[in-house]
Design an enzyme around this catalytic site. Structure first.
Site, PDB file in Angstrom:
ATOM      1  N   GLN A   1       0.899  -1.133   0.061  1.00  0.00           N
ATOM      2  CA  GLN A   1      -0.046  -0.106  -0.004  1.00  0.00           C
ATOM      3  C   GLN A   1       0.946   1.012  -0.061  1.00  0.00           C
ATOM      4  O   GLN A   1       0.333   2.342  -0.184  1.00  0.00           O
ATOM      5  CB  GLN A   1      -0.697   0.243   1.171  1.00  0.00           C
ATOM      6  CG  GLN A   1      -2.063  -0.952   1.279  1.00  0.00           C
ATOM      7  CD  GLN A   1      -2.669  -0.912   2.791  1.00  0.00           C
ATOM      8  OE1 GLN A   1      -2.075  -1.238   3.863  1.00  0.00           O
ATOM      9  NE2 GLN A   1      -3.826  -0.394   2.532  1.00  0.00           N
TER      10      GLN A   1
ATOM     11  N   ILE B   1       3.718   4.231  -0.945  1.00  0.00           N
ATOM     12  CA  ILE B   1       4.032   4.863  -2.101  1.00  0.00           C
ATOM     13  C   ILE B   1       5.428   5.157  -1.797  1.00  0.00           C
ATOM     14  O   ILE B   1       5.940   5.838  -2.802  1.00  0.00           O
ATOM     15  CB  ILE B   1       3.276   6.165  -2.189  1.00  0.00           C
ATOM     16  CG1 ILE B   1       3.310   6.995  -1.014  1.00  0.00           C
ATOM     17  CG2 ILE B   1       1.600   5.657  -2.552  1.00  0.00           C
ATOM     18  CD1 ILE B   1       2.786   8.520  -1.183  1.00  0.00           C
TER      19      ILE B   1
ATOM     20  N   HIS C   1      -1.069   1.342  -4.504  1.00  0.00           N
ATOM     21  CA  HIS C   1      -1.590   2.945  -4.433  1.00  0.00           C
ATOM     22  C   HIS C   1      -0.464   3.457  -5.088  1.00  0.00           C
ATOM     23  O   HIS C   1      -0.510   4.834  -4.951  1.00  0.00           O
ATOM     24  CB  HIS C   1      -1.552   3.244  -2.948  1.00  0.00           C
ATOM     25  CG  HIS C   1      -2.627   2.566  -2.146  1.00  0.00           C
ATOM     26  ND1 HIS C   1      -2.793   2.604  -0.763  1.00  0.00           N
ATOM     27  CD2 HIS C   1      -3.762   2.058  -2.773  1.00  0.00           C
ATOM     28  CE1 HIS C   1      -3.909   2.051  -0.350  1.00  0.00           C
ATOM     29  NE2 HIS C   1      -4.738   1.649  -1.506  1.00  0.00           N
TER      30      HIS C   1
ATOM     31  N   CYS D   1       0.364  15.264 -15.482  1.00  0.00           N
ATOM     32  CA  CYS D   1      -0.227  16.610 -15.625  1.00  0.00           C
ATOM     33  C   CYS D   1      -1.844  16.377 -15.765  1.00  0.00           C
ATOM     34  O   CYS D   1      -2.258  15.492 -16.485  1.00  0.00           O
ATOM     35  CB  CYS D   1       0.205  17.312 -16.822  1.00  0.00           C
ATOM     36  SG  CYS D   1      -0.873  18.644 -16.988  1.00  0.00           S
TER      37      CYS D   1
ATOM     38  N   CYS E   1       3.289  21.739 -15.070  1.00  0.00           N
ATOM     39  CA  CYS E   1       3.599  21.020 -16.196  1.00  0.00           C
ATOM     40  C   CYS E   1       4.318  21.958 -17.156  1.00  0.00           C
ATOM     41  O   CYS E   1       3.904  23.316 -17.194  1.00  0.00           O
ATOM     42  CB  CYS E   1       2.353  20.593 -16.888  1.00  0.00           C
ATOM     43  SG  CYS E   1       2.893  19.817 -18.819  1.00  0.00           S
TER      44      CYS E   1
ATOM     45  N   SER F   1       0.079  -3.022   8.585  1.00  0.00           N
ATOM     46  CA  SER F   1      -1.033  -2.478   8.031  1.00  0.00           C
ATOM     47  C   SER F   1      -2.198  -2.215   9.156  1.00  0.00           C
ATOM     48  O   SER F   1      -2.578  -3.433   9.820  1.00  0.00           O
ATOM     49  CB  SER F   1      -1.714  -3.154   6.699  1.00  0.00           C
ATOM     50  OG  SER F   1      -2.668  -2.391   6.481  1.00  0.00           O
ATOM     51  N   SER F   2      -2.990  -1.474   9.266  1.00  0.00           N
ATOM     52  CA  SER F   2      -4.191  -1.429   9.958  1.00  0.00           C
ATOM     53  C   SER F   2      -5.367  -2.298   9.570  1.00  0.00           C
ATOM     54  O   SER F   2      -6.411  -2.482   9.921  1.00  0.00           O
ATOM     55  CB  SER F   2      -4.679   0.219  10.252  1.00  0.00           C
ATOM     56  OG  SER F   2      -4.919   0.562   8.930  1.00  0.00           O
TER      57      SER F   2
ATOM     58  N   ASN G   1       1.498  -6.819  13.055  1.00  0.00           N
ATOM     59  CA  ASN G   1       1.092  -5.325  13.216  1.00  0.00           C
ATOM     60  C   ASN G   1       1.304  -4.952  14.900  1.00  0.00           C
ATOM     61  O   ASN G   1       0.996  -5.632  15.721  1.00  0.00           O
ATOM     62  CB  ASN G   1      -0.208  -5.345  12.810  1.00  0.00           C
ATOM     63  CG  ASN G   1      -0.531  -3.603  12.448  1.00  0.00           C
ATOM     64  OD1 ASN G   1       0.365  -3.219  11.766  1.00  0.00           O
ATOM     65  ND2 ASN G   1      -1.541  -3.029  12.752  1.00  0.00           N
TER      66      ASN G   1
HETATM   67  P1  NAD Z   1      -2.209   2.783   8.457  1.00  0.00           P
HETATM   68  O1  NAD Z   1      -1.571   4.154   9.023  1.00  0.00           O
HETATM   69  O2  NAD Z   1      -3.404   2.894   8.437  1.00  0.00           O
HETATM   70  O3  NAD Z   1      -1.645   1.677   9.539  1.00  0.00           O
HETATM   71  C1  NAD Z   1      -0.355   1.094   9.869  1.00  0.00           C
HETATM   72  C2  NAD Z   1      -0.207   0.282  10.714  1.00  0.00           C
HETATM   73  O4  NAD Z   1       0.950  -0.194  10.938  1.00  0.00           O
HETATM   74  C3  NAD Z   1      -0.781   0.594  12.082  1.00  0.00           C
HETATM   75  O5  NAD Z   1      -1.945  -0.107  12.399  1.00  0.00           O
HETATM   76  C4  NAD Z   1       0.478   0.566  13.192  1.00  0.00           C
HETATM   77  O6  NAD Z   1      -0.081   0.075  14.445  1.00  0.00           O
HETATM   78  C5  NAD Z   1       1.351  -0.238  12.398  1.00  0.00           C
HETATM   79  N1  NAD Z   1       2.489   0.174  12.740  1.00  0.00           N
HETATM   80  C6  NAD Z   1       3.275   1.144  12.742  1.00  0.00           C
HETATM   81  N2  NAD Z   1       4.648   1.170  12.997  1.00  0.00           N
HETATM   82  C7  NAD Z   1       4.698  -0.322  13.053  1.00  0.00           C
HETATM   83  C8  NAD Z   1       5.962  -1.403  13.174  1.00  0.00           C
HETATM   84  N3  NAD Z   1       7.265  -0.544  13.309  1.00  0.00           N
HETATM   85  N4  NAD Z   1       5.803  -2.380  13.131  1.00  0.00           N
HETATM   86  C9  NAD Z   1       4.549  -3.065  13.081  1.00  0.00           C
HETATM   87  N5  NAD Z   1       3.360  -2.415  12.820  1.00  0.00           N
HETATM   88  C10 NAD Z   1       3.662  -1.023  12.770  1.00  0.00           C
HETATM   89  O7  NAD Z   1      -1.632   2.588   7.287  1.00  0.00           O
HETATM   90  P2  NAD Z   1      -1.920   1.410   5.927  1.00  0.00           P
HETATM   91  O8  NAD Z   1      -2.678   0.202   6.522  1.00  0.00           O
HETATM   92  O9  NAD Z   1      -0.717   1.104   5.330  1.00  0.00           O
HETATM   93  O10 NAD Z   1      -2.899   2.186   4.960  1.00  0.00           O
HETATM   94  C11 NAD Z   1      -3.292   3.639   5.208  1.00  0.00           C
HETATM   95  C12 NAD Z   1      -2.794   4.229   3.741  1.00  0.00           C
HETATM   96  O11 NAD Z   1      -1.803   5.051   4.154  1.00  0.00           O
HETATM   97  C13 NAD Z   1      -2.390   3.658   2.565  1.00  0.00           C
HETATM   98  O12 NAD Z   1      -3.194   3.769   1.585  1.00  0.00           O
HETATM   99  C14 NAD Z   1      -0.890   3.829   2.051  1.00  0.00           C
HETATM  100  O13 NAD Z   1      -0.967   4.198   0.873  1.00  0.00           O
HETATM  101  C15 NAD Z   1      -0.926   5.305   2.919  1.00  0.00           C
HETATM  102  N6  NAD Z   1       0.571   5.391   3.613  1.00  0.00           N
HETATM  103  C16 NAD Z   1       1.592   5.069   2.925  1.00  0.00           C
HETATM  104  C17 NAD Z   1       3.037   5.555   3.770  1.00  0.00           C
HETATM  105  C18 NAD Z   1       4.356   4.891   3.009  1.00  0.00           C
HETATM  106  O14 NAD Z   1       4.263   4.989   1.696  1.00  0.00           O
HETATM  107  N7  NAD Z   1       5.170   4.766   3.941  1.00  0.00           N
HETATM  108  C19 NAD Z   1       3.050   6.104   4.814  1.00  0.00           C
HETATM  109  C20 NAD Z   1       1.593   6.725   5.304  1.00  0.00           C
HETATM  110  C21 NAD Z   1       0.349   6.380   4.670  1.00  0.00           C
END
Ligand code: NAD
Length: 244
Positions: free
Chosen positions: A102, A104, A120, A128, A153, A192-193, A216
């Site tokens: 997920q 980026i 994502h 653009c 652009c 991931s949440s 998680n």
């Molecule tokens: P989220 O923020 O909803 O959840 C992240 C989860 O990771 C949380 O439940 C948290 O408890 C857990 N977490 C945090 N640090 C951790 C660790 N060190 N070890 C284990 N668990 C840990 O994020 P999501 O579920 O990935 O989805 C949310 C959206 O946010 C996605 O669409 C994504 O594209 C975007 N996003 C991406 C980034 C990135 O590219 N790094 C950063 C923030 C959000």
């Protein structure tokens, strides 16, 4: 006594076709905040899901880039974590078939993983909104975005949007991701949440004989369905498996 870590180790040893789904939690150790933790992006004043909605972006790209600028600076210089390197190694060993992420931030690519579905999108392309021209990662774009300003652009002056999926847009590579999950004998969700769909629905496509693992920090809505759930830091848990 047999611990969840022992079971995880067993499943890992047996697995010949591992598919991993990663979320923002695998990159927090690289300094990139996730969205929903107490220290996440949504904890900033005035920042909520609306800012990442495509309609809001079209109306007010300035508001998006003002918040995204500092985040982009962090992402640009971030380095892969233990988890990213671990997954790259698993791919090299032929155990890991596909990473569905997920994120980026491009850290799976930076770590050298090749079979990655960035559902994502990513920040290596900028599109653009007016003339549909696309740009690669050019220094002037990186600098403008890092300053929290709107990149435009050079042909038509339209607003450039990162090649990422905003709320209200279709995800990328969903079909491929579903197929990957269907062929896995072990599906692991890392950091991931599991509240953002359609990714949160992907584990539901696993084969009935496949195992399902969630690592998680916090509980997720799918914990009850998993064969192994460990709440903790994903880097620390994987380090205890001792593969690297
Ligand atoms: P989220 O923020 O909803 O959840 C992240 C989860 O990771 C949380 O439940 C948290 O408890 C857990 N977490 C945090 N640090 C951790 C660790 N060190 N070890 C284990 N668990 C840990 O994020 P999501 O579920 O990935 O989805 C949310 C959206 O946010 C996605 O669409 C994504 O594209 C975007 N996003 C991406 C980034 C990135 O590219 N790094 C950063 C923030 C959000």
């Amino acid at each position: 006594m047999y611990t969840p870590l022992d079971t995880l180790m067993d499943l890992f040893q047996k697995s010949r076709s591992l598919v991993v789904i990663t979320g923002a939690g695998v990159s927090t150790k690289a300094g990139i905040p996730d969205f929903r933790s107490q220290t996440g992006v949504y904890a900033q004043e005035g920042v909520n899901e609306n800012l990442f909605h495509i309609e809001h972006f079209r109306q007010s790209p300035e508001a998006f880039y003002k918040v995204f600028g500092p985040l982009y600076q962090v992402i640009r210089s971030a380095q892969p974590t233990y988890t990213h390197r671990f997954l790259k190694r698993m791919e090299e060993l032929g155990r890991l078939k596909t990473i569905i992420t997920q994120n980026i931030d491009g850290l799976h690519h930076k770590a050298g993983s090749s079979n990655v579905i960035e559902i994502h999108g990513h920040l290596r392309q900028w599109d653009c909104l007016s003339c549909r021209n696309s740009y690669g990662l050019e220094p002037w774009i990186e600098e403008t975005v890092s300053r929290g300003e709107v990149p435009t652009c050079s042909g038509c002056q339209g607003v450039l949007k990162p090649h990422v999926v905003f709320f209200g847009e279709y995800v990328m590579g969903l079909e491929k991701a579903m197929q990957a999950v269907q062929t896995a004998d072990l599906v692991m969700v890392l950091g991931s949440s599991l509240v953002v769909y359609p990714v949160a629905g992907l584990p539901g496509y696993r084969d009935e004989n496949a195992y399902f693992v969630i690592l998680n920090k916090e509980p997720t809505p799918l914990d009850d369905e998993a064969d192994v759930v460990i709440h903790g830091d994903v880097d620390e848990i994987l380090q205890r498996l001792g593969f690297l």
